[in-house]
Design a protein around this motif. Structure first.
Motif, PDB file in Angstrom:
ATOM      1  N   HIS A 146       0.827  -1.211   0.000  1.00  0.00           N
ATOM      2  CA  HIS A 146       0.000   0.000   0.000  1.00  0.00           C
ATOM      3  C   HIS A 146       0.859   1.259   0.000  1.00  0.00           C
ATOM      4  N   GLU A 147       2.054   1.184   0.594  1.00  0.00           N
ATOM      5  CA  GLU A 147       2.952   2.338   0.611  1.00  0.00           C
ATOM      6  C   GLU A 147       3.448   2.657  -0.803  1.00  0.00           C
ATOM      7  N   VAL A 148       3.728   1.612  -1.556  1.00  0.00           N
ATOM      8  CA  VAL A 148       4.198   1.788  -2.932  1.00  0.00           C
ATOM      9  C   VAL A 148       3.106   2.437  -3.789  1.00  0.00           C
ATOM     10  N   LEU A 149       1.870   1.974  -3.614  1.00  0.00           N
ATOM     11  CA  LEU A 149       0.770   2.524  -4.401  1.00  0.00           C
ATOM     12  C   LEU A 149       0.430   3.949  -3.963  1.00  0.00           C
ATOM     13  N   TRP A 150       0.631   4.260  -2.690  1.00  0.00           N
ATOM     14  CA  TRP A 150       0.454   5.636  -2.223  1.00  0.00           C
ATOM     15  C   TRP A 150       1.494   6.547  -2.878  1.00  0.00           C
ATOM     16  N   ALA A 151       2.722   6.049  -2.967  1.00  0.00           N
ATOM     17  CA  ALA A 151       3.783   6.824  -3.620  1.00  0.00           C
ATOM     18  C   ALA A 151       3.433   7.067  -5.084  1.00  0.00           C
ATOM     19  N   GLN A 152       2.771   6.094  -5.706  1.00  0.00           N
ATOM     20  CA  GLN A 152       2.359   6.269  -7.098  1.00  0.00           C
ATOM     21  C   GLN A 152       1.338   7.401  -7.222  1.00  0.00           C
ATOM     22  N   ILE A 153       0.412   7.480  -6.274  1.00  0.00           N
ATOM     23  CA  ILE A 153      -0.581   8.558  -6.291  1.00  0.00           C
ATOM     24  C   ILE A 153       0.122   9.922  -6.275  1.00  0.00           C
ATOM     25  N   LEU A 154       1.088  10.072  -5.384  1.00  0.00           N
ATOM     26  CA  LEU A 154       1.809  11.347  -5.278  1.00  0.00           C
ATOM     27  C   LEU A 154       2.564  11.651  -6.569  1.00  0.00           C
ATOM     28  N   TYR A 155       3.141  10.614  -7.163  1.00  0.00           N
ATOM     29  CA  TYR A 155       3.865  10.789  -8.429  1.00  0.00           C
ATOM     30  C   TYR A 155       2.906  11.239  -9.530  1.00  0.00           C
ATOM     31  N   VAL A 156       1.764  10.592  -9.617  1.00  0.00           N
ATOM     32  CA  VAL A 156       0.785  10.928 -10.658  1.00  0.00           C
ATOM     33  C   VAL A 156       0.285  12.358 -10.475  1.00  0.00           C
ATOM     34  N   ILE A 157       0.066  12.771  -9.233  1.00  0.00           N
ATOM     35  CA  ILE A 157      -0.366  14.147  -8.974  1.00  0.00           C
ATOM     36  C   ILE A 157       0.679  15.140  -9.476  1.00  0.00           C
ATOM     37  N   ARG A 158       1.954  14.854  -9.213  1.00  0.00           N
ATOM     38  CA  ARG A 158       3.026  15.753  -9.666  1.00  0.00           C
ATOM     39  C   ARG A 158       3.079  15.823 -11.191  1.00  0.00           C
ATOM     40  N   VAL A 159       2.932  14.671 -11.832  1.00  0.00           N
ATOM     41  CA  VAL A 159       2.931  14.647 -13.300  1.00  0.00           C
ATOM     42  C   VAL A 159       1.762  15.477 -13.816  1.00  0.00           C
ATOM     43  N   TRP A 160       0.596  15.288 -13.240  1.00  0.00           N
ATOM     44  CA  TRP A 160      -0.614  15.974 -13.695  1.00  0.00           C
ATOM     45  C   TRP A 160      -0.504  17.488 -13.517  1.00  0.00           C
ATOM     46  N   ILE A 161       0.072  17.915 -12.404  1.00  0.00           N
ATOM     47  CA  ILE A 161       0.229  19.348 -12.140  1.00  0.00           C
ATOM     48  C   ILE A 161       1.080  20.011 -13.222  1.00  0.00           C
ATOM     49  N   ASN A 162       2.082  19.294 -13.709  1.00  0.00           N
ATOM     50  CA  ASN A 162       2.999  19.852 -14.710  1.00  0.00           C
ATOM     51  C   ASN A 162       2.640  19.461 -16.146  1.00  0.00           C
ATOM     52  N   ASP A 163       1.527  18.768 -16.301  1.00  0.00           N
ATOM     53  CA  ASP A 163       1.133  18.261 -17.619  1.00  0.00           C
ATOM     54  C   ASP A 163       0.474  19.360 -18.451  1.00  0.00           C
ATOM     55  N   GLU A 164       1.093  19.702 -19.575  1.00  0.00           N
ATOM     56  CA  GLU A 164       0.543  20.711 -20.476  1.00  0.00           C
ATOM     57  C   GLU A 164       0.095  20.088 -21.794  1.00  0.00           C
ATOM     58  N   SER A 165       0.023  18.758 -21.840  1.00  0.00           N
ATOM     59  CA  SER A 165      -0.380  18.073 -23.067  1.00  0.00           C
ATOM     60  C   SER A 165      -1.893  18.136 -23.255  1.00  0.00           C
ATOM     61  N   GLU A 166      -2.322  17.881 -24.476  1.00  0.00           N
ATOM     62  CA  GLU A 166      -3.748  17.911 -24.793  1.00  0.00           C
ATOM     63  C   GLU A 166      -4.494  16.839 -24.005  1.00  0.00           C
ATOM     64  N   ASP A 167      -5.533  17.257 -23.316  1.00  0.00           N
ATOM     65  CA  ASP A 167      -6.375  16.352 -22.532  1.00  0.00           C
ATOM     66  C   ASP A 167      -5.552  15.516 -21.549  1.00  0.00           C
ATOM     67  N   PHE A 168      -4.436  16.057 -21.092  1.00  0.00           N
ATOM     68  CA  PHE A 168      -3.580  15.403 -20.093  1.00  0.00           C
ATOM     69  C   PHE A 168      -3.141  13.994 -20.511  1.00  0.00           C
ATOM     70  N   GLN A 169      -2.726  13.902 -21.777  1.00  0.00           N
ATOM     71  CA  GLN A 169      -2.300  12.602 -22.295  1.00  0.00           C
ATOM     72  C   GLN A 169      -1.054  12.072 -21.591  1.00  0.00           C
ATOM     73  N   VAL A 170      -0.165  12.969 -21.184  1.00  0.00           N
ATOM     74  CA  VAL A 170       1.052  12.541 -20.480  1.00  0.00           C
ATOM     75  C   VAL A 170       0.685  11.896 -19.151  1.00  0.00           C
ATOM     76  N   THR A 171      -0.292  12.471 -18.466  1.00  0.00           N
ATOM     77  CA  THR A 171      -0.740  11.907 -17.192  1.00  0.00           C
ATOM     78  C   THR A 171      -1.335  10.522 -17.390  1.00  0.00           C
ATOM     79  N   ASP A 172      -2.159  10.368 -18.414  1.00  0.00           N
ATOM     80  CA  ASP A 172      -2.747   9.051 -18.701  1.00  0.00           C
ATOM     81  C   ASP A 172      -1.662   8.010 -18.942  1.00  0.00           C
ATOM     82  N   ALA A 173      -0.636   8.409 -19.679  1.00  0.00           N
ATOM     83  CA  ALA A 173       0.475   7.495 -19.968  1.00  0.00           C
ATOM     84  C   ALA A 173       1.218   7.142 -18.683  1.00  0.00           C
ATOM     85  N   ALA A 174       1.401   8.133 -17.816  1.00  0.00           N
ATOM     86  CA  ALA A 174       2.087   7.900 -16.538  1.00  0.00           C
ATOM     87  C   ALA A 174       1.299   6.934 -15.668  1.00  0.00           C
TER      88      ALA A 174
END
Length: 217
Positions: A156-184
């Motif tokens: 569960h700790e690993v998956l929690w870390a993934q949530i934080l990582y995805v949030i960081r990617v999404w915050i900096n994602d400037e791609s159309e419809d957040f495609q970079v976040t989806d890929a992450a």
């Protein structure tokens, strides 16, 4: 803003506090000033929250509960594999964050990479642990997820870390419809669930144990 129906006093305070942050970029100077803006007595605030930090913790809990509510409305969700449930959670979580992007960016924009337990996510993290325990438990039962000494209790700790990582990617994602976040989301989920499956590492450990126990060397 967070979608809430039948607004109760706590929900109203969360909404107004969130609006204040979005408009000013800062926490209200005092509870008194905040309540004065709302035309409320200061005592009304303390009936529901002990501080502004308590409100923020509750905002993130509300976000998480909104995600859970959406998932529970999906008739197919209960029949998903653990991997599919996790993907559904992450994609739904991102959709809920989109509705609150300005607030999330304001709060998480300067979150340090080493910050594993942000104070404002404390309540959300507690709800997450209960949620993911069921997802991982189902995966262990079907052997979709491998049971490993010590490590299993840390999944569960690993998956929690993934949530934080995805949030960081999404915050900096400037791609159309957040495609970079989806890929992450997809790439990290595939990787983590592959690592949680029984694989070469487990076979190596089993062999070493066998060799040691039977002096097969």
């Amino acid at each position: 803003m967070i979608a809430e129906t039948n607004i109760d006093p706590k929900a109203e305070l969360r909404k107004e506090f969130q609006l204040h942050l979005l408009r000013t970029g800062e926490t209200p100077v005092t509870v008194y000033a905040f309540c004065e803006q709302l035309g409320k007595e200061e005592s009304e605030f303390y009936q529901h929250y002990g501080s502004f930090k308590a409100i923020e913790k509750d905002i993130w809990k509300a976000l998480f509960k909104q995600v859970e509510g959406i998932l529970n409305q999906d008739e197919n969700y209960a029949h998903y594999s653990s991997y599919e449930k996790w993907l559904s959670f992450l994609y739904t979580f991102i959709e809920v964050l989109k509705e609150n992007r300005s607030y999330v960016m304001l709060r998480c924009e300067h979150l340090e990479r080493k910050e594993f337990r942000p104070w404002f996510m404390e309540g959300m993290r507690s709800l997450f642990k209960d949620f993911i325990k069921e997802v991982i438990g189902a995966g262990l039962e079907t052997e979709e997820i491998a049971s490993r000494p010590i490590i299993t209790d840390r999944y569960h700790e690993v998956l929690w870390a993934q949530i934080l990582y995805v949030i960081r990617v999404w915050i900096n994602d400037e791609s159309e419809d957040f495609q970079v976040t989806d890929a992450a989301v997809e790439k990290t989920s595939v990787l983590l669930f592959e690592l949680m499956k029984k694989g070469p590492i487990d076979m190596l450990v089993d062999f070493v144990k066998f060799a040691y126990q039977h002096k097969a060397y």
